[in-house]
Every structure is written in C-alpha cells, then in structure tokens.
Design a protein around this motif. Structure first.
Motif, PDB file in Angstrom:
ATOM      1  N   GLU A  33      -1.465  -7.751   2.565  1.00 62.52           N
ATOM      2  CA  GLU A  33      -2.417  -6.836   1.930  1.00 62.52           C
ATOM      3  C   GLU A  33      -2.743  -7.269   0.498  1.00 62.52           C
ATOM      4  O   GLU A  33      -2.410  -6.574  -0.463  1.00 62.52           O
ATOM      5  CB  GLU A  33      -1.850  -5.417   1.926  1.00 62.52           C
ATOM      6  CG  GLU A  33      -1.455  -4.875   3.299  1.00 62.52           C
ATOM      7  CD  GLU A  33      -0.797  -3.509   3.209  1.00 62.52           C
ATOM      8  OE1 GLU A  33      -1.219  -2.712   2.361  1.00 62.52           O
ATOM      9  OE2 GLU A  33       0.143  -3.254   3.970  1.00 62.52           O
ATOM     10  N   SER A  75       0.811  -1.216   0.000  1.00 62.75           N
ATOM     11  CA  SER A  75       0.000   0.000   0.000  1.00 62.75           C
ATOM     12  C   SER A  75       0.845   1.268   0.000  1.00 62.75           C
ATOM     13  O   SER A  75       0.327   2.352  -0.266  1.00 62.75           O
ATOM     14  CB  SER A  75      -0.939   0.007   1.208  1.00 62.75           C
ATOM     15  OG  SER A  75      -0.212  -0.044   2.418  1.00 62.75           O
ATOM     16  N   LYS A  76       2.146   1.155   0.273  1.00 64.59           N
ATOM     17  CA  LYS A  76       3.026   2.327   0.272  1.00 64.59           C
ATOM     18  C   LYS A  76       3.373   2.791  -1.140  1.00 64.59           C
ATOM     19  O   LYS A  76       3.781   3.937  -1.337  1.00 64.59           O
ATOM     20  CB  LYS A  76       4.340   2.020   1.014  1.00 64.59           C
ATOM     21  CG  LYS A  76       4.249   2.087   2.525  1.00 64.59           C
ATOM     22  CD  LYS A  76       5.638   2.023   3.132  1.00 64.59           C
ATOM     23  CE  LYS A  76       5.583   2.231   4.639  1.00 64.59           C
ATOM     24  NZ  LYS A  76       6.927   2.223   5.252  1.00 64.59           N
ATOM     25  N   SER A  82      -4.114  -4.720  -1.917  1.00 60.84           N
ATOM     26  CA  SER A  82      -3.143  -3.718  -2.368  1.00 60.84           C
ATOM     27  C   SER A  82      -2.214  -4.297  -3.422  1.00 60.84           C
ATOM     28  O   SER A  82      -1.851  -3.617  -4.394  1.00 60.84           O
ATOM     29  CB  SER A  82      -2.329  -3.196  -1.184  1.00 60.84           C
ATOM     30  OG  SER A  82      -3.151  -2.473  -0.276  1.00 60.84           O
TER      31      SER A  82
END
Length: 220
Positions: free
Chosen positions: A147, A125-126, A150
């Motif tokens: 995730e 997600s970064k 993501s």
C-alpha cells in the motif's frame, strides 16, 4: 487472546486514541505501561502485548518476540511466527477494546520496534502513526512494503540515543534513509542517551502524537 497483555485506559467510555506499545528483548507486558500517563497527558489508551518467547534474565525471566542470534542470520521462521501472533493480537484487541480506529498508533522499543515496523509496513492503512524507539528497520522489510499510498501518508517518528550500545545510532540513521526511500514522512530525533527512553524522548513523542494524531492540521 493468545498473547498476555496489559492495558491503560483513560477515563470515559471511548472510543479512545490508542497506542499499541511493543516491548524490547527481555522485558514484559508491563515494561512500557508505566509511560502511559505521561504520553500526551494520558489521552491515549495504551495496550502492551507481551512477546511469546520466554528468555532467562539472570535469576528471573523476561520475554521476547523472537530469538537473537549473535553473529548469525535471523530466525526467519520465528520472526514470521511472532508477526502472525502480533497481527492476530491486534485484530482481537480492536474488537475487544474501545479503540478509535482512526487514531491507532503502533510503537515499538528495540526488538519491539522491529515488530512495529513489520506490522506497519505490511498494513499501513490500519495506523494513524508509527513510532520506533532505540530500534532499527529490518532491511528485508523494504521488499515487503505494501500500500505505497498509505505508507506515504503514515507519519513516522524515529528516536535514538547517540550513546546506544545495543543498537548503534548508525543503524537508526540507515533506517531513516530506508523509510524515506519508501516516501514515508519521517521525523528523526537523536538524543544524548543510551538504549533507553528519557524525559526528553517522552516530550518529543507527546508532541508528535498530539500534532499528528490527536490534533492534526488538515491542509486543503
């Protein structure tokens, strides 16, 4: 900051689309920096951390993220230490530099690509995109993927030379299969070259970053 690093910053105050570029075994923080003006017309800030491990390269020295054990199992502890150092560096860099966090890309060449895969799979997600050049996806990472939603939204570019004598093309193809098994949207490009980055590589990389990060098409 714990890791030595080099930075290319575009004109303007920012925040800038940003590329974290991780070098290969035996190189240094300056190895990929020279590519910055040629990637997407220099529109990305490029931050190049240097691996924490010093390695002899003939009469000089280079740097690596973790040791290479020829014919033996990887040094898991050293790899985890490198992962922690890279994660810490990333977190500090996001605070220190004018990074557009919605347009943050992780890229790695060779051993640096293995590190890029590690950071992205654990914290998808970064990032707005993931790029692996002349590298391979460590098989054990598949079980560490986090995730999943993501990951399924993380555009991923894999580039590899058919004549690569350091990391064979079959490993890149196997990596793509693993990434696809995680439902990651993968673009795979093969080239008539060795263990290197070529003008054609840069052209495809620039197009990928422009369409997926700088000017993405948002579907309804």
């Amino acid at each position: 900051m714990r890791l030595i690093h080099a930075v290319y910053e575009p004109a303007g105050e920012g925040p800038h689309p940003t590329l974290i570029a991780m070098h290969g075994f035996g190189a240094n923080a300056l190895d990929l920096l020279g590519l910055a003006p040629y990637i997407a017309d220099g529109r990305f800030m490029v931050i190049c951390p240097q691996g924490p491990m010093e390695v002899p390269i003939g009469p000089t020295r280079g740097y690596a993220w973790f040791p290479i054990r020829m014919g033996g199992p990887p040094d898991r502890e050293a790899i985890e230490d490198a992962g922690r150092a890279a994660t810490e560096f990333l977190n500090v860099a996001l605070q220190k530099y004018p990074v557009d966090r919605k347009k943050l890309v992780i890229l790695g060449f060779s051993q640096g690509g293995m590190m890029a895969y590690r950071l992205a799979v654990r914290n998808p997600s970064k990032f707005a995109a993931l790029v692996g050049i002349a590298t391979m996806f460590p098989p054990e990472l598949k079980d560490e993927a986090r995730e999943p939603e993501s990951l399924e939204r993380l555009p991923t570019l894999v580039q590899h030379g058919r004549a690569d004598d350091m990391i064979e093309i079959t490993r890149a193809r196997a990596s793509v299969e693993t990434l696809q098994s995680l439902n990651m949207p993968v673009t795979f490009r093969e080239y008539d070259c060795g263990h290197e980055i070529t003008a054609e590589t840069l052209t495809d990389l620039s197009e990928f970053l422009t369409t997926k990060v700088l000017e993405p098409v948002i579907s309804a």
